[in-house]
Design a protein around this motif. Structure first.
Motif, PDB file in Angstrom:
ATOM      1  N   VAL A 154       0.729  -1.716  -0.275  1.00  0.00           N
ATOM      2  CA  VAL A 154      -0.066  -0.554  -0.166  1.00  0.00           C
ATOM      3  C   VAL A 154       0.823   1.253   0.207  1.00  0.00           C
ATOM      4  CG1 VAL A 154      -1.575  -0.829   0.593  1.00  0.00           C
ATOM      5  CG2 VAL A 154      -0.239  -0.156   2.874  1.00  0.00           C
ATOM      6  N   VAL A 155       2.116   0.975   0.714  1.00  0.00           N
ATOM      7  CA  VAL A 155       2.873   2.299   0.598  1.00  0.00           C
ATOM      8  C   VAL A 155       3.119   2.369  -0.928  1.00  0.00           C
ATOM      9  CG1 VAL A 155       4.793   3.376   1.602  1.00  0.00           C
ATOM     10  CG2 VAL A 155       2.984   2.406   3.407  1.00  0.00           C
ATOM     11  N   GLY A 156       3.954   1.218  -1.271  1.00  0.00           N
ATOM     12  CA  GLY A 156       4.189   1.424  -2.622  1.00  0.00           C
ATOM     13  C   GLY A 156       3.267   1.888  -3.641  1.00  0.00           C
ATOM     14  N   ALA A 157       2.507   1.693  -2.940  1.00  0.00           N
ATOM     15  CA  ALA A 157       1.456   2.161  -4.471  1.00  0.00           C
ATOM     16  C   ALA A 157       0.977   3.891  -4.365  1.00  0.00           C
ATOM     17  CB  ALA A 157       0.007   1.131  -4.686  1.00  0.00           C
ATOM     18  N   LEU A 158       1.106   3.849  -2.762  1.00  0.00           N
ATOM     19  CA  LEU A 158       0.869   5.666  -3.258  1.00  0.00           C
ATOM     20  C   LEU A 158       2.283   6.139  -3.262  1.00  0.00           C
ATOM     21  CD1 LEU A 158      -0.571   8.314  -1.109  1.00  0.00           C
ATOM     22  CD2 LEU A 158       0.434   7.040   0.361  1.00  0.00           C
ATOM     23  N   VAL A 159       3.471   5.931  -2.651  1.00  0.00           N
ATOM     24  CA  VAL A 159       4.393   6.670  -2.894  1.00  0.00           C
ATOM     25  C   VAL A 159       5.154   6.790  -4.707  1.00  0.00           C
ATOM     26  CG1 VAL A 159       5.138   7.197   0.031  1.00  0.00           C
ATOM     27  CG2 VAL A 159       6.168   5.557  -2.153  1.00  0.00           C
ATOM     28  N   LEU A 160       4.777   5.235  -5.547  1.00  0.00           N
ATOM     29  CA  LEU A 160       5.190   4.989  -6.421  1.00  0.00           C
ATOM     30  C   LEU A 160       4.617   5.137  -7.749  1.00  0.00           C
ATOM     31  CD1 LEU A 160       7.865   1.895  -5.459  1.00  0.00           C
ATOM     32  CD2 LEU A 160       7.968   4.642  -5.658  1.00  0.00           C
ATOM     33  N   ILE A 161       3.232   4.235  -7.917  1.00  0.00           N
ATOM     34  CA  ILE A 161       2.039   3.795  -8.493  1.00  0.00           C
ATOM     35  C   ILE A 161       0.827   5.071  -8.251  1.00  0.00           C
ATOM     36  CG2 ILE A 161       0.807   2.406  -9.744  1.00  0.00           C
ATOM     37  CD1 ILE A 161       1.622   0.500  -8.106  1.00  0.00           C
ATOM     38  N   GLY A 162       1.236   5.748  -7.564  1.00  0.00           N
ATOM     39  CA  GLY A 162      -0.082   7.159  -7.540  1.00  0.00           C
ATOM     40  C   GLY A 162       0.852   7.830  -8.100  1.00  0.00           C
ATOM     41  N   PRO A 163       1.776   8.882  -7.747  1.00  0.00           N
ATOM     42  CA  PRO A 163       2.149   9.726  -9.335  1.00  0.00           C
ATOM     43  C   PRO A 163       2.505   9.413 -10.426  1.00  0.00           C
ATOM     44  CG  PRO A 163       3.645   9.261  -7.819  1.00  0.00           C
ATOM     45  CD  PRO A 163       2.395   8.632  -7.004  1.00  0.00           C
ATOM     46  N   GLY A 164       2.635   7.531 -10.622  1.00  0.00           N
ATOM     47  CA  GLY A 164       3.096   7.535 -12.129  1.00  0.00           C
ATOM     48  C   GLY A 164       1.501   7.352 -12.965  1.00  0.00           C
ATOM     49  N   MET A 165       0.543   7.350 -12.218  1.00  0.00           N
ATOM     50  CA  MET A 165      -1.192   6.922 -13.219  1.00  0.00           C
ATOM     51  C   MET A 165      -1.972   8.489 -12.357  1.00  0.00           C
ATOM     52  SD  MET A 165      -1.364   2.702 -12.415  1.00  0.00           S
ATOM     53  CE  MET A 165      -1.341   1.755 -13.338  1.00  0.00           C
ATOM     54  N   THR A 166      -1.036   9.334 -11.813  1.00  0.00           N
ATOM     55  CA  THR A 166      -2.538  10.000 -11.092  1.00  0.00           C
ATOM     56  C   THR A 166      -1.695  11.739 -11.827  1.00  0.00           C
ATOM     57  OG1 THR A 166      -3.160   8.840  -9.131  1.00  0.00           O
ATOM     58  CG2 THR A 166      -3.782  11.037  -9.659  1.00  0.00           C
ATOM     59  N   TYR A 167      -2.426  12.443 -12.785  1.00  0.00           N
ATOM     60  CA  TYR A 167      -1.563  13.329 -12.493  1.00  0.00           C
ATOM     61  C   TYR A 167      -2.187  14.896 -12.203  1.00  0.00           C
ATOM     62  CZ  TYR A 167      -0.358  17.692 -16.018  1.00  0.00           C
ATOM     63  OH  TYR A 167      -0.184  18.957 -16.190  1.00  0.00           O
ATOM     64  N   GLU A 168      -3.567  15.081 -12.516  1.00  0.00           N
ATOM     65  CA  GLU A 168      -4.241  15.710 -11.333  1.00  0.00           C
ATOM     66  C   GLU A 168      -4.228  15.099 -10.587  1.00  0.00           C
ATOM     67  OE1 GLU A 168      -6.136  17.552 -15.199  1.00  0.00           O
ATOM     68  OE2 GLU A 168      -6.971  16.123 -14.237  1.00  0.00           O
ATOM     69  N   SER A 169      -3.980  16.671  -9.116  1.00  0.00           N
ATOM     70  CA  SER A 169      -4.242  16.036  -8.046  1.00  0.00           C
ATOM     71  C   SER A 169      -4.567  15.422  -7.529  1.00  0.00           C
ATOM     72  CB  SER A 169      -5.875  16.607  -7.489  1.00  0.00           C
ATOM     73  OG  SER A 169      -6.550  17.863  -7.440  1.00  0.00           O
ATOM     74  N   TRP A 170      -2.552  14.450  -7.952  1.00  0.00           N
ATOM     75  CA  TRP A 170      -2.300  13.347  -7.433  1.00  0.00           C
ATOM     76  C   TRP A 170      -2.268  12.906  -6.319  1.00  0.00           C
ATOM     77  CZ3 TRP A 170       1.772  10.818  -4.418  1.00  0.00           C
ATOM     78  CH2 TRP A 170       2.424  12.222  -4.260  1.00  0.00           C
ATOM     79  N   PHE A 171      -2.019  13.606  -4.741  1.00  0.00           N
ATOM     80  CA  PHE A 171      -1.719  13.121  -4.030  1.00  0.00           C
ATOM     81  C   PHE A 171      -3.141  13.622  -3.188  1.00  0.00           C
ATOM     82  CE2 PHE A 171      -1.656  13.684   0.937  1.00  0.00           C
ATOM     83  CZ  PHE A 171      -0.565  12.944   1.052  1.00  0.00           C
ATOM     84  N   GLU A 172      -3.844  13.939  -3.371  1.00  0.00           N
ATOM     85  CA  GLU A 172      -5.558  13.886  -2.480  1.00  0.00           C
ATOM     86  C   GLU A 172      -5.962  12.565  -2.980  1.00  0.00           C
ATOM     87  OE1 GLU A 172      -3.991  18.219  -3.206  1.00  0.00           O
ATOM     88  OE2 GLU A 172      -4.538  16.855  -4.090  1.00  0.00           O
ATOM     89  N   ARG A 173      -5.880  12.052  -4.119  1.00  0.00           N
ATOM     90  CA  ARG A 173      -6.787  11.113  -5.216  1.00  0.00           C
ATOM     91  C   ARG A 173      -6.141   9.938  -4.543  1.00  0.00           C
ATOM     92  NH1 ARG A 173     -10.040  12.977  -9.228  1.00  0.00           N
ATOM     93  NH2 ARG A 173      -9.756  10.692 -10.502  1.00  0.00           N
ATOM     94  N   SER A 174      -4.762   9.782  -4.500  1.00  0.00           N
ATOM     95  CA  SER A 174      -3.378   8.732  -4.144  1.00  0.00           C
ATOM     96  C   SER A 174      -4.221   8.356  -3.059  1.00  0.00           C
ATOM     97  CB  SER A 174      -2.024   8.666  -4.264  1.00  0.00           C
ATOM     98  OG  SER A 174      -1.836   9.206  -6.149  1.00  0.00           O
ATOM     99  N   ILE A 175      -4.211   9.386  -1.409  1.00  0.00           N
ATOM    100  CA  ILE A 175      -4.335   9.654  -0.025  1.00  0.00           C
ATOM    101  C   ILE A 175      -5.560   8.697  -0.724  1.00  0.00           C
ATOM    102  CG2 ILE A 175      -4.738  11.015   0.370  1.00  0.00           C
ATOM    103  CD1 ILE A 175      -2.688   9.069   1.733  1.00  0.00           C
TER     104      ILE A 175
END
Length: 461
Positions: free
Chosen positions: A338-359
Protein backbone atom coordinates in the motif's frame (compact mmCIF):
# COMPACT_ATOMS: atom_id res chain seq x y z
CA UNK A 1 -31.90 -3.13 17.45
CA UNK A 2 -34.75 -0.75 18.32
CA UNK A 3 -35.32 2.90 17.53
CA UNK A 4 -34.29 3.68 21.12
CA UNK A 5 -30.90 1.97 20.78
CA UNK A 6 -30.37 3.87 17.52
CA UNK A 7 -31.14 7.11 19.36
CA UNK A 8 -28.71 6.29 22.19
CA UNK A 9 -25.93 5.27 19.78
CA UNK A 10 -26.17 8.53 17.85
CA UNK A 11 -26.51 10.56 21.04
CA UNK A 12 -23.26 9.07 22.36
CA UNK A 13 -21.63 9.66 18.99
CA UNK A 14 -22.78 13.29 18.96
CA UNK A 15 -21.46 13.93 22.47
CA UNK A 16 -18.05 12.55 21.54
CA UNK A 17 -17.98 14.49 18.25
CA UNK A 18 -18.59 17.71 20.19
CA UNK A 19 -15.83 16.76 22.61
CA UNK A 20 -13.59 16.02 19.63
CA UNK A 21 -14.35 19.46 18.22
CA UNK A 22 -13.43 21.04 21.57
CA UNK A 23 -10.14 19.13 21.67
CA UNK A 24 -9.35 20.08 18.08
CA UNK A 25 -9.95 23.76 18.85
CA UNK A 26 -7.71 23.76 21.93
CA UNK A 27 -4.87 21.26 21.50
CA UNK A 28 -2.05 22.25 19.14
CA UNK A 29 -0.95 18.67 18.53
CA UNK A 30 -4.30 17.79 16.99
CA UNK A 31 -4.29 20.98 14.93
CA UNK A 32 -0.83 20.31 13.56
CA UNK A 33 -1.91 16.82 12.54
CA UNK A 34 -5.04 18.14 10.76
CA UNK A 35 -7.03 15.55 12.70
CA UNK A 36 -10.80 16.01 12.20
CA UNK A 37 -13.07 16.16 15.24
CA UNK A 38 -14.91 13.06 14.03
CA UNK A 39 -11.69 11.04 14.00
CA UNK A 40 -10.80 12.18 17.52
CA UNK A 41 -14.32 11.24 18.56
CA UNK A 42 -13.92 7.83 16.96
CA UNK A 43 -10.86 7.07 19.08
CA UNK A 44 -12.70 8.27 22.18
CA UNK A 45 -15.58 5.97 21.24
CA UNK A 46 -13.15 3.08 20.83
CA UNK A 47 -11.62 3.79 24.24
CA UNK A 48 -14.91 4.26 26.08
CA UNK A 49 -16.85 1.64 24.14
CA UNK A 50 -17.34 -2.10 24.63
CA UNK A 51 -13.87 -3.07 23.36
CA UNK A 52 -12.07 -1.27 26.22
CA UNK A 53 -13.56 0.58 29.19
CA UNK A 54 -17.19 -0.15 28.26
CA UNK A 55 -18.57 2.93 30.00
CA UNK A 56 -20.81 4.12 27.16
CA UNK A 57 -24.15 2.44 26.46
CA UNK A 58 -23.41 1.58 22.83
CA UNK A 59 -25.49 -1.18 21.28
CA UNK A 60 -24.02 -4.11 19.42
CA UNK A 61 -25.00 -2.51 16.12
CA UNK A 62 -22.48 0.35 15.93
CA UNK A 63 -20.30 -1.63 13.56
CA UNK A 64 -23.08 -1.67 10.95
CA UNK A 65 -23.75 2.06 10.79
CA UNK A 66 -20.73 3.08 8.71
CA UNK A 67 -21.79 0.98 5.73
CA UNK A 68 -25.30 2.43 5.72
CA UNK A 69 -24.09 6.01 6.09
CA UNK A 70 -21.74 5.51 3.15
CA UNK A 71 -24.80 4.93 0.94
CA UNK A 72 -26.22 8.29 2.02
CA UNK A 73 -22.91 10.06 1.30
CA UNK A 74 -22.82 8.81 -2.28
CA UNK A 75 -26.49 9.60 -2.80
CA UNK A 76 -25.56 13.21 -2.00
CA UNK A 77 -22.84 13.13 -4.64
CA UNK A 78 -25.18 11.67 -7.25
CA UNK A 79 -28.09 14.03 -6.63
CA UNK A 80 -25.79 16.99 -7.30
CA UNK A 81 -25.19 15.58 -10.76
CA UNK A 82 -22.22 14.66 -12.85
CA UNK A 83 -21.20 16.55 -15.91
CA UNK A 84 -18.40 16.90 -18.40
CA UNK A 85 -17.40 20.31 -19.59
CA UNK A 86 -16.78 20.21 -23.33
CA UNK A 87 -13.56 22.06 -22.83
CA UNK A 88 -12.24 19.41 -20.43
CA UNK A 89 -13.99 16.25 -21.68
CA UNK A 90 -10.82 14.54 -22.88
CA UNK A 91 -9.10 15.53 -19.65
CA UNK A 92 -11.97 14.10 -17.60
CA UNK A 93 -11.95 10.79 -19.45
CA UNK A 94 -8.19 10.46 -19.04
CA UNK A 95 -8.47 11.25 -15.34
CA UNK A 96 -11.15 8.63 -14.72
CA UNK A 97 -9.49 6.02 -16.92
CA UNK A 98 -6.17 6.33 -15.13
CA UNK A 99 -7.93 6.26 -11.77
CA UNK A 100 -9.83 3.09 -12.70
CA UNK A 101 -6.62 1.30 -13.67
CA UNK A 102 -4.94 2.51 -10.49
CA UNK A 103 -7.75 1.12 -8.29
CA UNK A 104 -7.72 -2.24 -10.09
CA UNK A 105 -3.96 -2.43 -9.71
CA UNK A 106 -4.17 -1.93 -5.94
CA UNK A 107 -6.30 -5.00 -5.39
CA UNK A 108 -4.42 -7.20 -7.87
CA UNK A 109 -1.15 -6.37 -6.11
CA UNK A 110 -2.64 -7.24 -2.73
CA UNK A 111 -3.88 -10.51 -4.19
CA UNK A 112 -0.48 -11.48 -5.58
CA UNK A 113 2.48 -10.02 -3.66
CA UNK A 114 1.56 -10.91 -0.03
CA UNK A 115 0.34 -14.37 -1.04
CA UNK A 116 3.56 -15.11 -2.94
CA UNK A 117 5.54 -13.78 0.04
CA UNK A 118 3.58 -16.02 2.39
CA UNK A 119 4.17 -19.11 0.25
CA UNK A 120 7.87 -18.48 -0.40
CA UNK A 121 8.97 -16.96 2.92
CA UNK A 122 6.48 -17.18 5.79
CA UNK A 123 5.60 -20.85 5.26
CA UNK A 124 9.30 -21.72 5.51
CA UNK A 125 9.78 -19.77 8.73
CA UNK A 126 6.55 -21.16 10.23
CA UNK A 127 5.93 -24.52 8.51
CA UNK A 128 2.44 -24.98 10.01
CA UNK A 129 1.16 -21.94 8.09
CA UNK A 130 -0.93 -23.00 5.09
CA UNK A 131 -0.88 -21.39 1.66
CA UNK A 132 -4.11 -19.54 2.26
CA UNK A 133 -2.50 -17.35 4.92
CA UNK A 134 -1.50 -14.63 2.44
CA UNK A 135 -5.11 -14.00 1.39
CA UNK A 136 -5.77 -12.57 4.86
CA UNK A 137 -4.06 -9.32 3.91
CA UNK A 138 -6.20 -8.61 0.87
CA UNK A 139 -9.39 -9.66 2.68
CA UNK A 140 -8.48 -7.54 5.72
CA UNK A 141 -6.70 -4.56 4.15
CA UNK A 142 -8.75 -4.09 0.99
CA UNK A 143 -11.91 -5.86 2.04
CA UNK A 144 -12.20 -4.70 5.65
CA UNK A 145 -13.71 -6.50 8.60
CA UNK A 146 -16.81 -7.64 6.72
CA UNK A 147 -14.86 -9.35 3.95
CA UNK A 148 -12.30 -10.66 6.45
CA UNK A 149 -15.09 -12.36 8.38
CA UNK A 150 -16.54 -13.88 5.20
CA UNK A 151 -13.18 -15.18 3.94
CA UNK A 152 -12.28 -16.44 7.41
CA UNK A 153 -15.56 -18.36 7.60
CA UNK A 154 -14.87 -19.97 4.21
CA UNK A 155 -11.43 -21.02 5.37
CA UNK A 156 -12.88 -22.48 8.57
CA UNK A 157 -15.39 -24.48 6.56
CA UNK A 158 -12.40 -25.92 4.72
CA UNK A 159 -10.78 -26.94 8.01
CA UNK A 160 -8.66 -23.93 9.06
CA UNK A 161 -9.92 -23.28 12.59
CA UNK A 162 -8.21 -19.96 13.42
CA UNK A 163 -8.77 -18.25 10.08
CA UNK A 164 -11.49 -15.82 11.18
CA UNK A 165 -9.56 -14.49 14.18
CA UNK A 166 -6.47 -13.97 12.06
CA UNK A 167 -8.44 -12.30 9.27
CA UNK A 168 -10.09 -9.89 11.71
CA UNK A 169 -6.70 -9.07 13.23
CA UNK A 170 -5.31 -8.31 9.76
CA UNK A 171 -8.29 -6.05 9.07
CA UNK A 172 -7.69 -4.15 12.32
CA UNK A 173 -4.01 -3.75 11.51
CA UNK A 174 -5.01 -2.37 8.13
CA UNK A 175 -7.19 0.30 9.71
CA UNK A 176 -4.39 1.43 12.02
CA UNK A 177 -1.92 1.49 9.13
CA UNK A 178 -4.40 3.54 7.12
CA UNK A 179 -5.06 6.11 9.84
CA UNK A 180 -1.62 6.71 11.28
CA UNK A 181 0.29 6.08 8.08
CA UNK A 182 -2.08 8.36 6.20
CA UNK A 183 -1.53 11.22 8.65
CA UNK A 184 2.24 10.81 8.33
CA UNK A 185 2.05 10.98 4.53
CA UNK A 186 -0.27 13.99 4.66
CA UNK A 187 2.26 15.87 6.81
CA UNK A 188 4.99 14.88 4.34
CA UNK A 189 2.95 15.99 1.32
CA UNK A 190 2.01 19.37 2.80
CA UNK A 191 5.66 20.08 3.60
CA UNK A 192 6.69 19.11 0.07
CA UNK A 193 3.98 21.28 -1.51
CA UNK A 194 2.20 18.35 -3.16
CA UNK A 195 -1.26 19.27 -1.84
CA UNK A 196 -3.50 21.76 -3.63
CA UNK A 197 -6.38 22.44 -1.27
CA UNK A 198 -4.58 22.50 2.08
CA UNK A 199 -1.13 23.91 2.69
CA UNK A 200 1.44 23.61 5.44
CA UNK A 201 0.13 24.28 8.94
CA UNK A 202 2.25 27.40 9.36
CA UNK A 203 0.60 29.00 6.31
CA UNK A 204 -3.05 28.33 7.03
CA UNK A 205 -5.48 30.52 8.95
CA UNK A 206 -6.55 30.01 12.53
CA UNK A 207 -10.02 29.19 11.23
CA UNK A 208 -8.69 26.09 9.53
CA UNK A 209 -6.39 25.18 12.42
CA UNK A 210 -9.01 25.34 15.14
CA UNK A 211 -12.05 24.62 13.02
CA UNK A 212 -13.81 27.70 14.42
CA UNK A 213 -14.70 30.40 11.86
CA UNK A 214 -14.60 34.06 12.81
CA UNK A 215 -17.74 36.13 12.24
CA UNK A 216 -16.26 38.16 9.39
CA UNK A 217 -15.41 34.98 7.42
CA UNK A 218 -18.61 33.02 7.81
CA UNK A 219 -20.64 32.08 4.73
CA UNK A 220 -24.16 30.80 4.29
CA UNK A 221 -24.72 27.03 4.31
CA UNK A 222 -27.45 27.41 1.68
CA UNK A 223 -30.68 29.14 0.71
CA UNK A 224 -34.37 28.33 1.04
CA UNK A 225 -35.54 27.03 -2.33
CA UNK A 226 -39.01 25.90 -1.22
CA UNK A 227 -41.44 27.57 1.16
CA UNK A 228 -41.50 26.28 4.76
CA UNK A 229 -45.29 26.71 4.56
CA UNK A 230 -45.39 23.70 2.21
CA UNK A 231 -42.36 21.71 3.37
CA UNK A 232 -39.30 22.57 5.37
CA UNK A 233 -36.41 23.18 2.92
CA UNK A 234 -34.13 20.87 4.89
CA UNK A 235 -36.69 18.05 4.84
CA UNK A 236 -37.04 18.53 1.07
CA UNK A 237 -33.31 18.04 0.57
CA UNK A 238 -33.01 15.18 3.07
CA UNK A 239 -35.81 13.36 1.24
CA UNK A 240 -33.95 13.74 -2.05
CA UNK A 241 -31.03 11.84 -0.50
CA UNK A 242 -32.91 9.23 1.51
CA UNK A 243 -34.92 8.09 -1.53
CA UNK A 244 -31.94 6.97 -3.67
CA UNK A 245 -30.14 5.62 -0.59
CA UNK A 246 -33.10 3.41 0.34
CA UNK A 247 -33.88 2.39 -3.24
CA UNK A 248 -30.20 1.58 -3.78
CA UNK A 249 -30.25 -0.81 -0.85
CA UNK A 250 -33.50 -2.47 -1.96
CA UNK A 251 -32.39 -2.82 -5.57
CA UNK A 252 -29.01 -4.24 -4.63
CA UNK A 253 -30.67 -6.72 -2.25
CA UNK A 254 -33.01 -7.81 -5.05
CA UNK A 255 -30.11 -8.26 -7.48
CA UNK A 256 -28.21 -10.29 -4.90
CA UNK A 257 -31.15 -12.55 -4.05
CA UNK A 258 -32.27 -13.01 -7.66
CA UNK A 259 -29.01 -13.37 -9.58
CA UNK A 260 -26.44 -13.86 -6.82
CA UNK A 261 -24.48 -10.80 -7.90
CA UNK A 262 -22.87 -8.50 -5.32
CA UNK A 263 -22.37 -4.82 -6.12
CA UNK A 264 -21.32 -2.01 -3.81
CA UNK A 265 -24.60 -0.61 -2.50
CA UNK A 266 -23.18 2.92 -2.50
CA UNK A 267 -22.57 2.65 -6.25
CA UNK A 268 -26.16 1.52 -6.90
CA UNK A 269 -27.46 4.41 -4.77
CA UNK A 270 -25.19 6.83 -6.64
CA UNK A 271 -26.56 5.65 -10.00
CA UNK A 272 -30.17 6.02 -8.81
CA UNK A 273 -29.40 9.51 -7.46
CA UNK A 274 -27.77 10.42 -10.76
CA UNK A 275 -30.85 9.22 -12.65
CA UNK A 276 -32.99 11.36 -10.36
CA UNK A 277 -30.73 14.30 -11.18
CA UNK A 278 -31.28 13.72 -14.89
CA UNK A 279 -35.03 13.22 -14.49
CA UNK A 280 -35.45 16.30 -12.32
CA UNK A 281 -33.95 18.40 -15.09
CA UNK A 282 -31.74 21.45 -14.82
CA UNK A 283 -33.60 23.82 -17.13
CA UNK A 284 -36.15 26.49 -16.29
CA UNK A 285 -38.93 23.90 -16.41
CA UNK A 286 -37.03 21.35 -14.35
CA UNK A 287 -37.43 20.64 -10.66
CA UNK A 288 -33.70 20.81 -10.09
CA UNK A 289 -33.75 24.60 -9.96
CA UNK A 290 -35.22 24.15 -6.46
CA UNK A 291 -32.34 21.97 -5.30
CA UNK A 292 -29.57 23.86 -3.54
CA UNK A 293 -26.30 21.99 -4.14
CA UNK A 294 -24.73 23.68 -1.12
CA UNK A 295 -27.38 22.21 1.18
CA UNK A 296 -26.88 18.79 -0.39
CA UNK A 297 -23.13 19.09 0.12
CA UNK A 298 -23.61 19.98 3.78
CA UNK A 299 -25.91 17.02 4.35
CA UNK A 300 -23.40 14.68 2.71
CA UNK A 301 -20.58 16.17 4.74
CA UNK A 302 -22.59 15.81 7.97
CA UNK A 303 -23.16 12.13 7.20
CA UNK A 304 -19.45 11.74 6.59
CA UNK A 305 -18.61 12.90 10.12
CA UNK A 306 -20.83 10.21 11.60
CA UNK A 307 -19.45 7.67 9.13
CA UNK A 308 -15.90 8.41 10.30
CA UNK A 309 -16.94 8.15 13.96
CA UNK A 310 -18.68 4.80 13.71
CA UNK A 311 -16.01 3.39 11.38
CA UNK A 312 -13.32 4.02 14.00
CA UNK A 313 -15.31 3.49 17.21
CA UNK A 314 -16.41 0.01 16.11
CA UNK A 315 -12.88 -1.31 15.51
CA UNK A 316 -12.34 -4.75 17.03
CA UNK A 317 -8.85 -5.74 18.22
CA UNK A 318 -8.67 -9.54 18.51
CA UNK A 319 -5.37 -10.71 19.87
CA UNK A 320 -3.97 -13.88 18.34
CA UNK A 321 -0.75 -14.21 20.31
CA UNK A 322 0.31 -17.59 18.94
CA UNK A 323 0.46 -16.18 15.39
CA UNK A 324 2.24 -12.93 16.17
CA UNK A 325 5.36 -13.66 14.07
CA UNK A 326 3.78 -14.79 10.77
CA UNK A 327 1.04 -12.21 11.17
CA UNK A 328 3.58 -9.43 11.71
CA UNK A 329 5.51 -10.50 8.60
CA UNK A 330 2.31 -10.68 6.58
CA UNK A 331 1.17 -7.24 7.73
CA UNK A 332 4.59 -5.81 6.81
CA UNK A 333 4.23 -7.22 3.30
CA UNK A 334 0.83 -5.57 3.06
CA UNK A 335 2.28 -2.25 4.23
CA UNK A 336 4.96 -2.45 1.54
CA UNK A 337 2.25 -2.89 -1.11
CA UNK A 338 0.00 0.00 0.00
CA UNK A 339 2.90 2.39 0.66
CA UNK A 340 4.47 1.55 -2.69
CA UNK A 341 1.12 2.10 -4.36
CA UNK A 342 0.88 5.53 -2.74
CA UNK A 343 4.38 6.95 -3.29
CA UNK A 344 5.35 5.14 -6.51
CA UNK A 345 2.31 4.05 -8.49
CA UNK A 346 0.05 6.91 -7.33
CA UNK A 347 2.13 9.69 -8.88
CA UNK A 348 2.90 7.45 -11.84
CA UNK A 349 -0.75 6.95 -12.79
CA UNK A 350 -2.23 10.18 -11.43
CA UNK A 351 -1.55 13.56 -13.02
CA UNK A 352 -4.02 16.07 -11.55
CA UNK A 353 -4.37 16.33 -7.76
CA UNK A 354 -2.18 13.25 -7.58
CA UNK A 355 -1.71 13.21 -3.82
CA UNK A 356 -5.33 13.86 -2.86
CA UNK A 357 -6.54 11.04 -5.07
CA UNK A 358 -3.74 8.67 -4.09
CA UNK A 359 -4.13 9.18 -0.34
CA UNK A 360 -7.83 8.31 -0.64
CA UNK A 361 -6.97 5.05 -2.44
CA UNK A 362 -4.35 4.36 0.25
CA UNK A 363 -6.95 4.73 3.00
CA UNK A 364 -9.62 2.89 1.02
CA UNK A 365 -7.27 -0.07 0.46
CA UNK A 366 -6.32 -0.49 4.11
CA UNK A 367 -9.64 -1.77 5.32
CA UNK A 368 -12.39 0.82 5.78
CA UNK A 369 -13.92 3.30 3.36
CA UNK A 370 -14.23 5.73 6.28
CA UNK A 371 -10.43 5.87 6.62
CA UNK A 372 -9.98 6.84 2.97
CA UNK A 373 -12.74 9.39 3.32
CA UNK A 374 -11.18 10.83 6.47
CA UNK A 375 -7.78 11.25 4.83
CA UNK A 376 -9.37 12.81 1.76
CA UNK A 377 -11.33 15.30 3.85
CA UNK A 378 -8.13 16.48 5.51
CA UNK A 379 -6.48 17.37 2.20
CA UNK A 380 -9.58 18.03 0.08
CA UNK A 381 -12.51 19.07 2.30
CA UNK A 382 -14.80 20.05 -0.60
CA UNK A 383 -14.02 17.17 -3.01
CA UNK A 384 -12.52 19.56 -5.55
CA UNK A 385 -10.29 16.73 -6.77
CA UNK A 386 -13.48 14.85 -7.81
CA UNK A 387 -12.12 11.75 -6.11
CA UNK A 388 -15.44 10.64 -4.63
CA UNK A 389 -17.31 11.27 -7.86
CA UNK A 390 -14.85 9.18 -9.86
CA UNK A 391 -14.86 6.47 -7.18
CA UNK A 392 -18.61 6.02 -7.51
CA UNK A 393 -18.34 5.77 -11.30
CA UNK A 394 -15.42 3.32 -11.58
CA UNK A 395 -16.24 1.37 -8.42
CA UNK A 396 -18.05 -1.53 -10.16
CA UNK A 397 -14.89 -2.41 -12.13
CA UNK A 398 -13.41 -4.05 -9.06
CA UNK A 399 -16.52 -6.07 -8.25
CA UNK A 400 -15.78 -9.09 -10.54
CA UNK A 401 -12.22 -9.22 -9.20
CA UNK A 402 -13.41 -9.22 -5.60
CA UNK A 403 -16.12 -11.81 -6.27
CA UNK A 404 -13.59 -14.20 -7.75
CA UNK A 405 -10.96 -13.59 -5.07
CA UNK A 406 -13.23 -13.97 -2.03
CA UNK A 407 -15.17 -16.95 -3.38
CA UNK A 408 -12.61 -18.98 -5.33
CA UNK A 409 -9.46 -17.85 -3.50
CA UNK A 410 -9.76 -19.99 -0.36
CA UNK A 411 -10.47 -23.12 -2.39
CA UNK A 412 -7.64 -22.55 -4.86
CA UNK A 413 -5.10 -21.70 -2.16
CA UNK A 414 -5.90 -24.67 0.08
CA UNK A 415 -6.48 -27.25 -2.66
CA UNK A 416 -3.17 -27.02 -4.53
CA UNK A 417 -3.89 -24.26 -7.06
CA UNK A 418 -2.07 -21.54 -5.14
CA UNK A 419 0.36 -20.64 -7.91
CA UNK A 420 -2.48 -20.49 -10.44
CA UNK A 421 -4.25 -17.99 -8.20
CA UNK A 422 -1.09 -15.90 -7.74
CA UNK A 423 -0.38 -16.10 -11.47
CA UNK A 424 -3.83 -14.79 -12.43
CA UNK A 425 -3.43 -11.65 -10.35
CA UNK A 426 0.22 -11.17 -11.29
CA UNK A 427 -0.80 -11.13 -14.96
CA UNK A 428 -3.63 -8.71 -14.11
CA UNK A 429 -1.14 -6.40 -12.35
CA UNK A 430 1.17 -6.41 -15.37
CA UNK A 431 -1.83 -5.75 -17.63
CA UNK A 432 -2.65 -2.62 -15.61
CA UNK A 433 0.82 -1.23 -16.23
CA UNK A 434 0.55 -2.07 -19.94
CA UNK A 435 -2.82 -0.32 -20.22
CA UNK A 436 -1.49 2.73 -18.38
CA UNK A 437 1.44 3.04 -20.77
CA UNK A 438 -0.71 2.31 -23.82
CA UNK A 439 -3.11 5.15 -23.04
CA UNK A 440 -0.29 7.40 -21.82
CA UNK A 441 -1.54 7.32 -18.23
CA UNK A 442 1.99 7.32 -16.89
CA UNK A 443 3.32 10.63 -15.64
CA UNK A 444 6.55 9.90 -13.82
CA UNK A 445 8.56 12.35 -15.92
CA UNK A 446 6.52 15.30 -14.61
CA UNK A 447 7.87 16.60 -11.26
CA UNK A 448 5.44 16.06 -8.40
CA UNK A 449 5.43 19.69 -7.33
CA UNK A 450 4.46 20.74 -10.86
CA UNK A 451 1.29 18.64 -11.06
CA UNK A 452 -1.89 20.76 -11.42
CA UNK A 453 -5.15 20.35 -9.49
CA UNK A 454 -8.22 18.88 -11.16
CA UNK A 455 -9.78 21.72 -13.23
CA UNK A 456 -12.86 23.30 -11.72
CA UNK A 457 -16.18 23.20 -13.56
CA UNK A 458 -17.46 26.52 -14.86
CA UNK A 459 -19.98 26.87 -12.00
CA UNK A 460 -17.27 26.20 -9.40
CA UNK A 461 -15.02 29.07 -10.43
Amino acid sequence: MTINTLLVDFACASILILIGMFLRSKITLFQRSFIPASLLAGFLGLLLGPEFLNVLPFSGEIGSYAGVITIFVFAAIGINGFKFSRRNMKQDLNRMGAYAVYKVLIITLQLSVPIAFSILVISRIVPEINYGFGLLIASGFYGGHGTAAAVGDTFENLGWENATDLAMTAATAGILVGIFGGLIFIKWATKKGYTHYVKDFSEISSDFRTGLINKDKRVSMGTETVSPVAIDPLVFHVALLVVPAGLGYLLNSYISETWGLEFPTFTVAFIIALLMYLLLGRGEKGVYKYVDSKVVDRLGSAATDYLVFFGVASIQLPVVAQYWLPLTLLVLSGIVVVVGALVLIGPGMTYESWFERSIFVYGYSTGVFAVGLTLLRIVDPKNKSKTLTDTAIVGPLNTPIELFAWSAGPFMLLLGQHWTFVGIFTIASVACFVVARMFKWWYWKIPLDQRPPVPLDDDEK
